[in-house]
Enzyme design. Structure first.
Site, PDB file in Angstrom:
ATOM      1  N   TYR A 135       0.781  -1.316  -0.038  1.00  0.00           N
ATOM      2  CA  TYR A 135      -0.022   0.122  -0.095  1.00  0.00           C
ATOM      3  C   TYR A 135       0.635   1.324   0.080  1.00  0.00           C
ATOM      4  O   TYR A 135       0.489   2.187  -0.315  1.00  0.00           O
ATOM      5  CB  TYR A 135      -0.846  -0.116   1.289  1.00  0.00           C
ATOM      6  N   LYS A 189       2.559 -15.581   2.380  1.00  0.00           N
ATOM      7  CA  LYS A 189       2.658 -16.232   1.093  1.00  0.00           C
ATOM      8  C   LYS A 189       3.961 -16.464   0.660  1.00  0.00           C
ATOM      9  O   LYS A 189       4.383 -16.168  -0.351  1.00  0.00           O
ATOM     10  CB  LYS A 189       1.813 -15.263   0.225  1.00  0.00           C
ATOM     11  N   ASP A 221      -3.990 -18.152   1.407  1.00  0.00           N
ATOM     12  CA  ASP A 221      -5.163 -18.547   0.665  1.00  0.00           C
ATOM     13  C   ASP A 221      -5.703 -19.676   1.508  1.00  0.00           C
ATOM     14  O   ASP A 221      -7.091 -19.632   1.732  1.00  0.00           O
ATOM     15  CB  ASP A 221      -4.783 -19.106  -0.810  1.00  0.00           C
ATOM     16  N   ASP A 245      -6.031  -6.459   5.679  1.00  0.00           N
ATOM     17  CA  ASP A 245      -7.143  -5.708   5.120  1.00  0.00           C
ATOM     18  C   ASP A 245      -8.256  -6.720   4.885  1.00  0.00           C
ATOM     19  O   ASP A 245      -9.437  -6.315   5.204  1.00  0.00           O
ATOM     20  CB  ASP A 245      -6.704  -4.928   3.703  1.00  0.00           C
ATOM     21  N   ASP A 249     -11.691  -7.951   7.311  1.00  0.00           N
ATOM     22  CA  ASP A 249     -12.843  -7.691   6.904  1.00  0.00           C
ATOM     23  C   ASP A 249     -13.669  -9.182   6.837  1.00  0.00           C
ATOM     24  O   ASP A 249     -14.888  -9.197   7.015  1.00  0.00           O
ATOM     25  CB  ASP A 249     -13.236  -7.094   5.499  1.00  0.00           C
TER      26      ASP A 249
END
Ligand code: NAD
Length: 354
Positions: A135, A189, A221, A245, A249
């Protein structure tokens, strides 16, 4: 205990009033100072994060925030939008650690879209790094480049983490796990991304400082799948900004009740900004209908993480549990057979339970 109170917009002032009543009922000798942030600050001063608010927020040990925003400010220039105030305060205070609990009280198990037996009693904490990763990484952009012999638009971002950035967020997560069930799962990852190989290496090195916490690793994943398959296997999850992020959620939605979820964003010295996960709910603002429990539970997080007042935090959390067990509900979590209360009456019920 110096606390800066920012009620904000929409339902912000209504839910904050109840959170402040709960805080004051604990008799903790705290100093509260209120200031403007968001749309109300734009109306009063032309700025979403005015100078006076900045001074108070910097001087405080903790900031308690309601919510900001509303349709009346949506067409302002970007720099004046209420959300800029939120980004501004997070950035200025150097809040790199975002703590998002996802708790589903057994009484509210039907609010989730998942089967009650999968989520009833869920209590997990996602620790998300908030100031680094793809980001913020440079270089970034969209530009014309030669691709297979012709020019076309090319988009690029850069994922990066330094060892020290990883270590400080992983330490926050280990410390949080110590206050809970002492299980930490680090999400990465590493099979594809070198940055997250470093993440895993640093997490493993840091584990030596916390021998009483069990560290495991999971690829992102798989973590996304496990969160909906068997979320109760987790205690604390720690991950970078991008993965966090999305996963935070996803975890919030496991509970189905946004009016119940608090959050914390911490700096290196445990100074924090505490706020509910929901927004300013302009559709119900001013009607005394909003659920104040996420903000009240944010007070509990503040007492736990910034002020190390674990007993006071537990008192608030068990008062909230008791209120739910007694069958009291605001409209957003109402079910037939329970008793519907407004914002103030829900605050009264928590105070009575305290
Ligand atoms: P929202 O979270 O405000 O509302 C979504 C839905 O949930 C609405 O139906 C609302 O009535 C309901 N809801 C939310 N909180 C509730 C509560 N405590 N009690 C009962 N019901 C509740 O999200 P939105 O509608 O997408 O956004 C509204 C405004 O809030 C926008 O201006 C947005 O930018 C802002 N926002 C602010 C924050 C923040 O301050 N951190 C976060 C998200 C959205």
């Amino acid at each position: 205990m110096k606390i800066c109170i920012l009620p904000g917009d929409g339902i912000g002032p209504e839910i904050m009033a109840e959170a402040v009543r709960v805080l004051q009922a604990l008799d903790l000798r705290c100093e509260l100072e209120e200031a403007l942030l968001g749309g109300c600050a734009v109306d009063a001063t032309g700025e979403p994060y005015p100078e006076a608010t900045q001074r108070l927020a910097k001087a405080a040990d903790a900031v308690l925030l309601g919510a900001v925003g509303g349709p009346q400010w949506d067409n302002l220039p970007r720099a004046q939008r209420p959300e800029r105030g939120l980004l501004g305060i997070r950035q200025q205070l150097g809040l790199f650690a975002n703590l998002r609990p996802a708790i589903l009280y057994s009484e509210l198990a039907n609010a989730s879209t998942l089967k009650p037996e999968v989520v009833a009693g869920l209590d997990i904490l996602i620790v998300r790094e908030l100031t680094g990763d793809i980001y913020f990484g440079q270089p970034r952009g969209i530009e014309m480049r030669a691709v297979d012999g012709h020019q076309e638009r090319f988009g690029f971002n850069t994922m990066h983490y330094s060892e020290s950035e990883i270590r400080r967020i992983v330490r926050v997560a280990f410390a949080a796990a110590r206050k809970r069930n002492r299980k930490l799962c680090s999400v990465d990852k590493m099979n594809v991304l070198e940055t997250t190989q470093l993440w895993r290496d640093v997490a493993n090195e840091t584990a030596a400082e916390y021998p009483d916490v069990e560290l495991s690793h999971m690829l992102v994943d798989n973590a996304a799948m496990q969160l909906v398959r068997n979320p109760k296997q987790f205690d604390v999850l720690v991950t970078g900004n991008l993965f966090g992020d999305i996963l935070s959620d996803e975890a919030a939605m496991l509970t189905g009740s946004i009016g119940m979820l608090p959050s914390a964003s911490l700096d290196a010295d445990n100074k924090g900004l505490y706020e509910p996960c929901h927004g300013s709910a302009p559709d119900i603002a001013g009607h005394g209908l909003a659920n104040p429990l996420a903000t009240i539970l944010s007070v509990a997080m503040m007492l736990r993480y910034t002020f190390a007042q674990e007993d006071a935090a537990l008192r608030i959390e068990s008062a909230v549990r008791k209120v739910l067990a007694l069958g009291y509900r605001t409209a957003d979590i109402y079910e037939p057979g329970t008793q519907k209360l407004g914002t103030r009456a829900m605050g009264d019920a928590v105070l009575a339970a305290l």
